[in-house]
Design a protein around this motif. Structure first.
Motif, mmCIF file in Angstrom:
data_model
loop_
_atom_site.group_PDB
_atom_site.id
_atom_site.type_symbol
_atom_site.label_atom_id
_atom_site.label_comp_id
_atom_site.label_asym_id
_atom_site.label_seq_id
_atom_site.Cartn_x
_atom_site.Cartn_y
_atom_site.Cartn_z
ATOM 1 N N GLN A 38 0.812 -1.220 0.000
ATOM 2 C CA GLN A 38 0.000 0.000 0.000
ATOM 3 C C GLN A 38 0.846 1.271 0.000
ATOM 4 O OE1 GLN A 38 -2.946 -0.353 3.111
ATOM 5 N NE2 GLN A 38 -3.976 -2.041 2.084
ATOM 6 N N GLU A 39 2.043 1.184 -0.537
ATOM 7 C CA GLU A 39 2.878 2.380 -0.718
ATOM 8 C C GLU A 39 2.494 3.104 -2.006
ATOM 9 O OE1 GLU A 39 6.486 -0.202 1.237
ATOM 10 O OE2 GLU A 39 6.900 0.892 -0.607
ATOM 11 N N ILE A 40 1.861 2.370 -2.914
ATOM 12 C CA ILE A 40 1.332 2.925 -4.158
ATOM 13 C C ILE A 40 -0.147 2.562 -4.194
ATOM 14 C CG2 ILE A 40 1.384 2.742 -6.687
ATOM 15 C CD1 ILE A 40 4.342 2.117 -6.496
ATOM 16 N N PRO A 41 -1.029 3.531 -4.512
ATOM 17 C CA PRO A 41 -2.459 3.211 -4.521
ATOM 18 C C PRO A 41 -2.838 2.308 -5.686
ATOM 19 C CG PRO A 41 -2.076 5.466 -5.276
ATOM 20 C CD PRO A 41 -0.747 4.937 -4.831
ATOM 21 N N SER A 42 -3.866 1.521 -5.468
ATOM 22 C CA SER A 42 -4.406 0.693 -6.551
ATOM 23 C C SER A 42 -5.881 0.462 -6.267
ATOM 24 C CB SER A 42 -3.667 -0.646 -6.627
ATOM 25 O OG SER A 42 -3.958 -1.431 -5.487
ATOM 26 N N LYS A 43 -6.587 0.075 -7.308
ATOM 27 C CA LYS A 43 -7.995 -0.271 -7.157
ATOM 28 C C LYS A 43 -8.081 -1.780 -6.953
ATOM 29 C CE LYS A 43 -9.786 3.646 -9.735
ATOM 30 N NZ LYS A 43 -10.358 4.146 -10.994
ATOM 31 N N LEU A 80 -3.216 -10.890 -4.503
ATOM 32 C CA LEU A 80 -3.837 -9.576 -4.688
ATOM 33 C C LEU A 80 -4.305 -9.471 -6.140
ATOM 34 C CD1 LEU A 80 -4.349 -6.800 -3.256
ATOM 35 C CD2 LEU A 80 -2.243 -6.016 -4.359
ATOM 36 N N ALA A 81 -5.496 -8.934 -6.328
ATOM 37 C CA ALA A 81 -6.013 -8.637 -7.670
ATOM 38 C C ALA A 81 -6.392 -7.166 -7.694
ATOM 39 C CB ALA A 81 -7.221 -9.509 -7.998
ATOM 40 N N PHE A 82 -5.973 -6.468 -8.735
ATOM 41 C CA PHE A 82 -6.246 -5.031 -8.826
ATOM 42 C C PHE A 82 -6.382 -4.642 -10.290
ATOM 43 C CE2 PHE A 82 -1.832 -3.921 -9.993
ATOM 44 C CZ PHE A 82 -1.140 -5.029 -9.506
ATOM 45 N N GLU A 83 -7.029 -3.489 -10.496
ATOM 46 C CA GLU A 83 -7.264 -3.035 -11.870
ATOM 47 C C GLU A 83 -5.962 -2.556 -12.503
ATOM 48 O OE1 GLU A 83 -10.412 -0.160 -12.020
ATOM 49 O OE2 GLU A 83 -11.827 -1.501 -11.015
ATOM 50 N N ASP A 84 -5.764 -2.923 -13.759
ATOM 51 C CA ASP A 84 -4.602 -2.429 -14.499
ATOM 52 C C ASP A 84 -4.778 -0.925 -14.737
ATOM 53 O OD1 ASP A 84 -2.337 -3.941 -16.559
ATOM 54 O OD2 ASP A 84 -2.773 -1.804 -16.841
ATOM 55 N N VAL A 85 -3.696 -0.177 -14.506
ATOM 56 C CA VAL A 85 -3.754 1.279 -14.617
ATOM 57 C C VAL A 85 -3.907 1.739 -16.076
ATOM 58 C CG1 VAL A 85 -1.258 1.750 -14.829
ATOM 59 C CG2 VAL A 85 -2.734 3.356 -13.581
ATOM 60 N N ASN A 86 -3.558 0.870 -17.007
ATOM 61 C CA ASN A 86 -3.637 1.202 -18.434
ATOM 62 C C ASN A 86 -4.424 0.099 -19.149
ATOM 63 O OD1 ASN A 86 -3.174 2.377 -20.933
ATOM 64 N ND2 ASN A 86 -1.199 1.336 -21.197
ATOM 65 N N PRO A 87 -5.743 0.071 -18.939
ATOM 66 C CA PRO A 87 -6.525 -1.083 -19.406
ATOM 67 C C PRO A 87 -6.519 -1.232 -20.931
ATOM 68 C CG PRO A 87 -7.969 0.677 -18.615
ATOM 69 C CD PRO A 87 -6.567 1.075 -18.262
ATOM 70 N N LEU A 88 -6.344 -2.472 -21.356
ATOM 71 C CA LEU A 88 -6.340 -2.798 -22.786
ATOM 72 C C LEU A 88 -7.658 -3.436 -23.216
ATOM 73 C CD1 LEU A 88 -2.706 -4.241 -23.065
ATOM 74 C CD2 LEU A 88 -3.508 -1.918 -23.593
#
Ligand code: AMP
Length: 113
Positions: free
Chosen positions: A12-17, A26-34
Motif C-alpha cells: 500500500q505504498e502505491i495506490p491501486s484499485k 492480490l487482484a487489482f485493476e490495471d492502470v492502463n486497461p487494454l
C-alpha cells in the motif's frame, strides 16, 4: 522487494484499485486497461517471472487461476469468455518483473492484446 512496483502496491505504498485480496493473492485493476475489464492477479510472494516459478509455488499459482475465474464470473465475463495472459521476460513482453496474470475481457479481443 522495495524497488518492485507490485510489491509496493501490496504494501500500500502505491495506490491501486483492489478487486480481491487475501494472505497470498492480490487482484487489482490495471492502470492502463487494454480491454473493458483488465485486472492483474499477483502472488504476494515476490516471484520475478514465470521462469522463476518452482514446485512450491504451484499451489498459489493454481489459486490465482481459480480466483481469475471467479472474478471473471463476478464481472459477467463467463458467458462470452475472457483471456488470462502471462508475459514472461523480454520476448514475452514483460515490463513489470513481479509475476502477474492479466485477466482481460468485456469485448471480443484481438489475437494479441
Ligand atoms: P506486463 O507487460 O505483462 O509486465 O504488464 C505490466 C502491466 O502492469 C501493464 O499492463 C501496466 O499497465 C500495469 N501496471 C504498471 N504499473 C501499474 C500500477 N501502478 N497499477 C496498476 N497497473 C500497473
Amino acid at each position: 522487494m522495495s524497488d518492485c512496483i507490485f510489491c509496493r502496491i501490496i504494501n500500500q505504498e502505491i495506490p491501486s484499485k483492489i478487486v480481491y485480496e487475501d494472505d497470498e493473492i492480490l487482484a487489482f485493476e490495471d492502470v492502463n486497461p487494454l480491454a473493458p475489464i483488465h485486472i492483474l492477479l499477483i502472488p504476494k510472494k515476490h516471484i520475478a517471472t514465470m521462469d522463476d516459478v518452482t514446485e512450491e509455488d504451484s499451489a498459489v499459482l493454481g489459486r490465482i487461476l481459480l480466483k481469475a475465474k471467479e472474478i471473471a464470473a463476478e464481472k459477467g465475463l463467463n458467458e462470452n469468455g475472457y483471456r488470462i495472459v502471462n508475459n514472461c521476460k523480454a520476448h514475452g513482453g514483460q515490463e513489470v518483473f513481479h509475476i502477474h496474470f492479466h485477466l482481460l475481457g468485456g469485448e471480443k479481443l484481438g489475437l494479441f492484446v
